[in-house]
Design a protein around this motif. Structure first.
Motif, short mmCIF file in Angstrom:
data_model
loop_
_atom_site.label_atom_id
_atom_site.label_comp_id
_atom_site.label_asym_id
_atom_site.label_seq_id
_atom_site.Cartn_x
_atom_site.Cartn_y
_atom_site.Cartn_z
N GLY A 1 2.08 9.61 0.22
CA GLY A 1 2.44 8.31 0.78
C GLY A 1 3.96 8.19 0.85
N ASP A 2 4.44 6.96 1.09
CA ASP A 2 5.87 6.73 1.33
C ASP A 2 6.73 7.24 0.17
OD1 ASP A 2 5.44 5.22 3.78
OD2 ASP A 2 4.63 3.66 2.48
N VAL B 1 9.98 7.50 -1.96
CA VAL B 1 11.08 6.56 -2.19
C VAL B 1 12.18 7.14 -3.08
CG1 VAL B 1 9.65 4.51 -1.85
CG2 VAL B 1 9.86 5.49 -4.15
N PHE B 2 11.94 8.32 -3.67
CA PHE B 2 12.95 8.90 -4.56
C PHE B 2 12.68 10.38 -4.70
CE2 PHE B 2 14.28 10.25 -8.86
CZ PHE B 2 15.63 9.94 -8.80
N GLU C 1 8.93 10.96 -5.78
CA GLU C 1 8.24 9.73 -6.16
C GLU C 1 7.87 8.94 -4.92
OE1 GLU C 1 8.86 7.65 -9.54
OE2 GLU C 1 10.17 9.09 -10.55
N SER C 2 6.61 8.53 -4.87
CA SER C 2 6.18 7.59 -3.84
C SER C 2 6.17 6.21 -4.47
CB SER C 2 4.79 7.97 -3.35
OG SER C 2 3.85 7.76 -4.37
N VAL C 3 5.80 5.19 -3.69
CA VAL C 3 5.70 3.84 -4.25
C VAL C 3 4.75 3.88 -5.45
CG1 VAL C 3 5.15 1.42 -3.78
CG2 VAL C 3 6.08 2.85 -1.97
N LYS C 4 3.69 4.66 -5.30
CA LYS C 4 2.62 4.70 -6.30
C LYS C 4 2.95 5.51 -7.55
CE LYS C 4 -1.07 6.43 -4.57
NZ LYS C 4 -1.10 6.85 -3.18
N ARG D 1 -7.44 4.64 2.78
CA ARG D 1 -7.65 5.66 1.76
C ARG D 1 -8.30 4.98 0.57
NH1 ARG D 1 -2.58 8.84 -0.01
NH2 ARG D 1 -2.78 9.49 2.15
N VAL E 1 -6.58 1.76 -1.33
CA VAL E 1 -5.24 1.74 -1.92
C VAL E 1 -4.20 1.50 -0.83
CG1 VAL E 1 -4.91 4.24 -1.86
CG2 VAL E 1 -3.66 2.89 -3.52
N GLN E 2 -4.50 2.00 0.38
CA GLN E 2 -3.62 1.74 1.52
C GLN E 2 -4.38 2.02 2.81
OE1 GLN E 2 -0.73 5.28 0.84
NE2 GLN E 2 -1.11 5.22 3.03
N ALA F 1 -0.98 2.27 7.87
CA ALA F 1 0.41 1.79 7.91
C ALA F 1 1.20 2.23 6.69
CB ALA F 1 0.44 0.27 8.02
N GLY F 2 0.54 2.37 5.54
CA GLY F 2 1.21 2.81 4.32
C GLY F 2 1.67 1.64 3.47
N ILE F 3 1.90 1.93 2.19
CA ILE F 3 2.19 0.88 1.21
C ILE F 3 3.48 0.13 1.56
CG2 ILE F 3 2.72 0.41 -1.22
CD1 ILE F 3 0.89 2.76 -1.95
N LEU F 4 4.53 0.87 1.96
CA LEU F 4 5.81 0.20 2.27
C LEU F 4 5.63 -0.80 3.39
CD1 LEU F 4 8.59 2.96 2.19
CD2 LEU F 4 8.21 1.11 0.55
N ALA F 5 4.99 -0.38 4.47
CA ALA F 5 4.81 -1.26 5.64
C ALA F 5 3.90 -2.43 5.29
CB ALA F 5 4.23 -0.46 6.81
N PRO G 1 12.82 5.48 -10.17
CA PRO G 1 11.88 4.53 -10.75
C PRO G 1 11.58 4.86 -12.21
CG PRO G 1 11.08 5.35 -8.63
CD PRO G 1 12.23 6.21 -9.03
N PHE H 1 8.81 1.31 -7.39
CA PHE H 1 9.79 1.01 -6.35
C PHE H 1 9.46 -0.35 -5.75
CE2 PHE H 1 11.28 1.18 -1.95
CZ PHE H 1 12.60 1.56 -2.13
#
Lengths: 125, 370
Positions: free
Chosen positions: A33-34, A36-37, A57-60, B20, B31-32, B35-39, B294, B317
Motif C-alpha cells: 500500500g501507500d 510513507v517512509f 513503511e506504509s500507512v499500515k 482488499r 482494509v482498503q 484508491a488506497g488508504i492515503l486517498a 513512524p 503516519f
C-alpha cells in the motif's frame, strides 16, 4: 547486459558489471500500500545475502527489505527519503533502494528469473 | 486449521468494489479499496466516506431501570441522558481498568449500545450476568452499521433523509433513510462531522449503494478509519485502552460527570475517583517524532537521557498531518505538551516530543446542527 532476478520476499536485483541495483517488485508495492517512509542502509556497509538492509513503511505497517545478494552498499536512492511514494509509482525503475557491489556473483543463480517469479506470484493469489 | 471469518451484510459489495479483505476481530473486513488508504483518508477529510462498521456489536437494553442498572457497570451519566441523546462511556472493572468503550443512546423505551467487535461476546455475557435480571439484553444481530463521515456527510445524507441536517452532534433519531427505517446518530470515529446509521441487515447493501451514489461519497476501509481516528486522538480499545489502563490515565476523565464523581457506584470507583483527585502516575499523550520515521505501537519512550518513561500504544503516519503521529502513555511528570522524548524505533533512539491531542482539530457539527 543486465539480468534481473527476484527473491521469494519480493525484492528484485538487476546486475550490471558486478553491481546489483535492488528494489521491491510491483506485487510487493501493491501489497504494502501507500509507502510513507523509507530507511536506507549506510553507504559502505557490508550486507550478507538475506540480511536486513532497509525498511519500508506504509500507512499500515513497517516491512523489512532484505539483501538479495551479498555485497557492499555503494549507492542509495536518497530521492526515496523525500518521495517515498516513488516506490508505489515506479517500483522497478525510479523506486530502487540501493546498489550493491557483489562479493559473490555466484549467488545470483539461487534467485528466480522473471518467468519463475511471475509463476511464484501467480501461486500466491 | 484456518479460522472462518464471519461476513458483514456488505461483504459482496466490498468485493465488488475491489476491496482488499482482511481478517479483523473475527470478520472479513475491507482494509482498503483500490484508491488506497492515503486517498481514502484525504477524501474523508475533504468530502465524505462510507465505512462498513457492521462488525461492531449492537445491543438493546429494555426494561424499567435499564439506565440505573447500566450505571452499575459504567462511570458515565446514563440516567441523566435525555431521550434522543448519545454518550460515550466505558465498562470499568474493580481495579479501575477498562473492559470496553461504548456508545450509549437513549432510545426512549430502551437503550442502544454500540460496543467493539472484539469485545462483543464478552460484553454480552458480562451484561447478562451483571445487569438486574429484569433488564432484557438483546443483541441486534440482524442489523448492519454504516458510518458516513466527513464535512460532506450532512449534505450527502440529507438527500436521502432531510431531517438529518438539523440533528445536533451526539443525538439520535429513528428516521427513514431512502425509505428504510434506520436509527441515525450524529457521531463517528474520525474527528469529522458525520453519522452512524443502524439499518436492517437485509437492506444494508441497498442503503450503502444509495449512499455511494450520492455526489462526493466514496468507500473507505479500516486502514483509513485507523489513521483518521489516530489523528483525531481517539482511543482504540485493545491498543490505547484495556484492562490495565484506567479512564483517568487514558485522559477520559471527562466521560465521568459531576453526579457520578460525587456518588461513585461503578466498578473501580475508589481507584478512579482517587486518581481524578490526586492525578494518575501516567497519562496518555500525543507523541510526534521530530523526523519522518513512524513510531508504531509498543515503541519504547524514554527521556532525553535514555531513561524509560513509557510506551507508544498507537502510531503511524498521519496523512493530514503529513508526518508520523503516535499516542501512548508516559509518566505524568513528562506529560506536558512540548516535553522532549526519545522513541526507540528498531533499536535507534529518535528525537520526538509530547504533542497536544488531537493532531487534527475536531470538526463536529455545532449544537444547532451546523
Amino acid at each position: 547486459m543486465s539480468e534481473i532476478r527476484f527473491t521469494s520476499e519480493h525484492e528484485w536485483v538487476r546486475v550490471e558489471n558486478g553491481v546489483g541495483t535492488v528494489g521491491v517488485s510491483d506485487y510487493a508495492q501493491s501489497q504494502l500500500g501507500d509507502v510513507v517512509f523509507v530507511e536506507l542502509p549506510a553507504v559502505g556497509s557490508s550486507l550478507n545475502k538475506g540480511a536486513e538492509a532497509a525498511v519500508v513503511e506504509s500507512v499500515k505497517a513497517a516491512s523489512e527489505i532484505y539483501a538479495p545478494l551479498s555485497g557492499e552498499v555503494v549507492a542509495i536512492n536518497d530521492d526515496l527519503v523525500a518521495q517515498p511514494g516513488t516506490v508505489n509509482e515506479d517500483p522497478m525503475e525510479k523506486g530502487w533502494f540501493f546498489k550493491l557491489r557483489l562479493t559473490d556473483p555466484g549467488e545470483l543463480a539461487t534467485l528466480m528469473d522473471q518467468a519463475g517469479y511471475d509463476e511464484y506470484v501467480k501461486g500466491l493469489a | 486449521m484456518d479460522q472462518i471469518e464471519k461476513r458483514t451484510p456488505l461483504f459482496d459489495l466490498h468485493v465488488g468494489l475491489g476491496a482488499r479483505m482482511v481478517p479483523f476481530a473475527g470478520y472479513s473486513m475491507p482494509v482498503q479499496y483500490p484508491a488506497g488508504i492515503l486517498a481514502e483518508h484525504q477524501h474523508t477529510r475533504a468530502r465524505a466516506s462510507l465505512f462498513d462498521v457492521s462488525h461492531m456489536g449492537q445491543v438493546a437494553l429494555r426494561g424499567d431501570g435499564a439506565a440505573a442498572a447500566l450505571e452499575r457497570l459504567v462511570p458515565g451519566d446514563v440516567a441523566g441522558l435525555a431521550a434522543g441523546r448519545v454518550r460515550y462511556t466505558l465498562f470499568t472493572n474493580d481495579a479501575g481498568g477498562i473492559l470496553d468503550d461504548l456508545m450509549v443512546t437513549n432510545g426512549g423505551d430502551r437503550l442502544f449500545l454500540v460496543v467493539n467487535a472484539a469485545r462483543k461476546e464478552h460484553d454480552l455475557t458480562y451484561l447478562r450476568s451483571r445487569l438486574d435480571p429484569r433488564v432484557v439484553v438483546e443483541e441486534l444481530a440482524d442489523r448492519a452499521l454504516l458510518a458516513l463521515q466527513g464535512p460532506g456527510a450532512a449534505e450527502a445524507l440529507s438527500g436521502l433523509s432531510p431531517e438529518v441536517a438539523a440533528m445536533p452532534f451526539m443525538s439520535a433519531r429513528l428516521l427513514e433513510v431512502a425509505g428504510i427505517g434506520c436509527v441515525v446518530t450524529r457521531s463517528g470515529y474520525t474527528g469529522e462531522d458525520g453519522y452512524e446509521i443502524s439499518v436492517p441487515a437485509v437492506r444494508a447493501e441497498e442503503l450503502a449503494r444509495r449512499l455511494l451514489a450520492r455526489p462526493g461519497v466514496a468507500p473507505a476501509g479500516l486502514g483509513a478509519r485507523d489513521s483518521l481516528r489516530l489523528e483525531a486522538g481517539l482511543c482504540l480499545y485493545g491498543s490505547d485502552i484495556d484492562e490495565t489502563t484506567t479512564p483517568v490515565e487514558a485522559g477520559l476523565g471527562w466521560t465521568i460527570g459531576k453526579r457520578r464523581r460525587a456518588e461513585g457506584g461503578f466498578p473501580g470507583a475508589d481507584i478512579i475517583l482517587r486518581q481524578l483527585k490526586e492525578g494518575p502516575a501516567r497519562l496518555r499523550v500525543g507523541l510526534r517524532p521530530d523526523d519522518r520515521a513512524p513510531a508504531r505501537a509498543h515503541t519504547q519512550v524514554t527521556d532525553r537521557d535514555g531513561q524509560p518513561i513509557g510506551e507508544v500504544t498507537s502510531g503511524g503516519f498521519g496523512p493530514t498531518v503529513n508526518g508520523p503521529v503516535a499516542m501512548g502513555y508516559v509518566l505524568s511528570p513528562y506529560a506536558a505538551v512540548g516535553t522532549p522524548v526519545r522513541l526507540l524505533v528498531r533499536g535507534t533512539p529518535r528525537e520526538g516530543h509530547v504533542a497536544a491531542l488531537p493532531f487534527v482539530p475536531h470538526r463536529y457539527a455545532t449544537s444547532k446542527g451546523n
